[in-house]
Write an enzyme that holds these catalytic residues in place. Structure first.
Site, short mmCIF file in Angstrom:
data_model
loop_
_atom_site.label_atom_id
_atom_site.label_comp_id
_atom_site.label_asym_id
_atom_site.label_seq_id
_atom_site.Cartn_x
_atom_site.Cartn_y
_atom_site.Cartn_z
N ASP A 87 -9.90 -12.63 -29.50
CA ASP A 87 -8.58 -12.00 -29.52
C ASP A 87 -7.68 -12.72 -28.51
O ASP A 87 -8.10 -12.99 -27.37
CB ASP A 87 -8.72 -10.52 -29.15
CG ASP A 87 -7.40 -9.77 -29.27
OD1 ASP A 87 -7.12 -9.27 -30.37
OD2 ASP A 87 -6.67 -9.68 -28.26
N ASN A 95 4.95 -11.53 -27.97
CA ASN A 95 5.89 -11.04 -28.99
C ASN A 95 7.08 -10.33 -28.36
O ASN A 95 8.23 -10.54 -28.77
CB ASN A 95 5.17 -10.07 -29.94
CG ASN A 95 4.48 -10.79 -31.10
OD1 ASN A 95 4.86 -11.90 -31.46
ND2 ASN A 95 3.48 -10.17 -31.67
N HIS A 100 8.83 -12.46 -32.44
CA HIS A 100 7.72 -12.62 -33.38
C HIS A 100 7.63 -14.03 -33.95
O HIS A 100 6.54 -14.46 -34.35
CB HIS A 100 7.85 -11.59 -34.51
CG HIS A 100 7.56 -10.19 -34.07
ND1 HIS A 100 6.29 -9.67 -33.99
CD2 HIS A 100 8.39 -9.20 -33.64
CE1 HIS A 100 6.33 -8.42 -33.56
NE2 HIS A 100 7.59 -8.11 -33.34
N ASP A 104 4.24 -16.12 -34.03
CA ASP A 104 3.64 -16.82 -35.17
C ASP A 104 3.23 -18.24 -34.78
O ASP A 104 2.18 -18.74 -35.21
CB ASP A 104 4.61 -16.86 -36.34
CG ASP A 104 4.74 -15.52 -37.04
OD1 ASP A 104 3.92 -14.62 -36.77
OD2 ASP A 104 5.66 -15.37 -37.86
N GLU A 130 -3.88 -10.64 -34.16
CA GLU A 130 -4.22 -11.78 -33.31
C GLU A 130 -5.73 -11.90 -33.09
O GLU A 130 -6.19 -12.58 -32.19
CB GLU A 130 -3.52 -11.66 -31.95
CG GLU A 130 -4.02 -10.56 -31.05
CD GLU A 130 -3.37 -9.21 -31.28
OE1 GLU A 130 -3.40 -8.38 -30.36
OE2 GLU A 130 -2.83 -8.98 -32.39
#
Length: 214
Positions: A87, A95, A100, A104, A130
């Site tokens: 993770d 974010n 965002h 990405d 994630e």
């Protein structure tokens, strides 16, 4: 194929007679080409269908099938296998701070970095958000730890350029568990997930191996 077609066309245009043998050979070659194109199309569609479009990792569609195949080999004592849950650390902060779109970029770059450190027979799946799952076949827990640590260190040493003033340094937390012949695939995933959260509690950017105390 092109040469055969050109030969037949030249014969016909010059008023010659195309022999049944030449015609049948051309039709058979045309059919073989059609089948090859259909096979390639199907393989391409399957590849695109099974890959996460953002990260390039395998998606969850075929994950359980792959893991159950590995578990079956473990049960038949063909090989040992282990899995790792991973993770991205503090991804929500990325974010919230950068947006965002940068998130990405971080997801894609992190997955790409992980895949660069994999062995040919390892498979990386995007588990959700994630979080990723790594399947390591023919791998015991000791070797699995070495593989994951190499991935973790490579990721921590990498800096992700997102177009801002300063590249981002991203780390991951990892949890490892064996595919246990006495447990289901889902139970093994849960064990790796618990180990990963122990790694988070331990300060992130580290690897923990599942044991029964977790």
């Amino acid at each position: 194929m092109h040469q055969m077609a050109a030969k037949l066309l030249q014969t016909a245009s010059s008023g010659g007679i195309i022999s049944p043998l030449d015609y049948d050979s051309f039709i058979n070659a045309l059919e073989r080409l059609r089948l090859q194109i259909l096979t390639l199309k199907r393989e391409l569609e399957e590849t695109l269908y099974n890959l996460d479009p953002l990260t390039g990792a395998h998606n969850r569609i075929g994950m359980l099938t792959k893991l159950r195949e590995q578990l079956d080999m473990v049960k038949r004592h063909v090989q040992s296998s282990c899995i790792a849950m991973m993770d991205i650390d503090l991804f929500k902060t990325v974010n919230d701070t950068y947006g965002h779109s940068v998130g990405d970029i971080v997801l894609a770059a992190s997955a790409r970095n992980v895949m660069e450190h994999l062995r040919p027979y390892d498979k990386l799946f995007r588990y959700g958000g994630e979080e990723f799952l790594l399947c390591m076949q023919n791998t015991d827990i000791g070797l699995g730890y070495e593989v994951v640590e190499r991935i973790r260190q490579g990721l921590a040493a990498n800096h992700i350029d997102y177009g801002g003033k300063k590249p981002l340094q991203i780390t991951m937390s990892f949890g490892i568990a064996l595919l246990d012949p006495e447990a289901t695939v889902e139970q093994s995933i849960e064990r790796a997930d618990k180990a990963m959260y122990v790694a988070k509690i331990a300060g992130r950017n580290c690897t923990r191996i599942w044991d029964e105390t977790m």
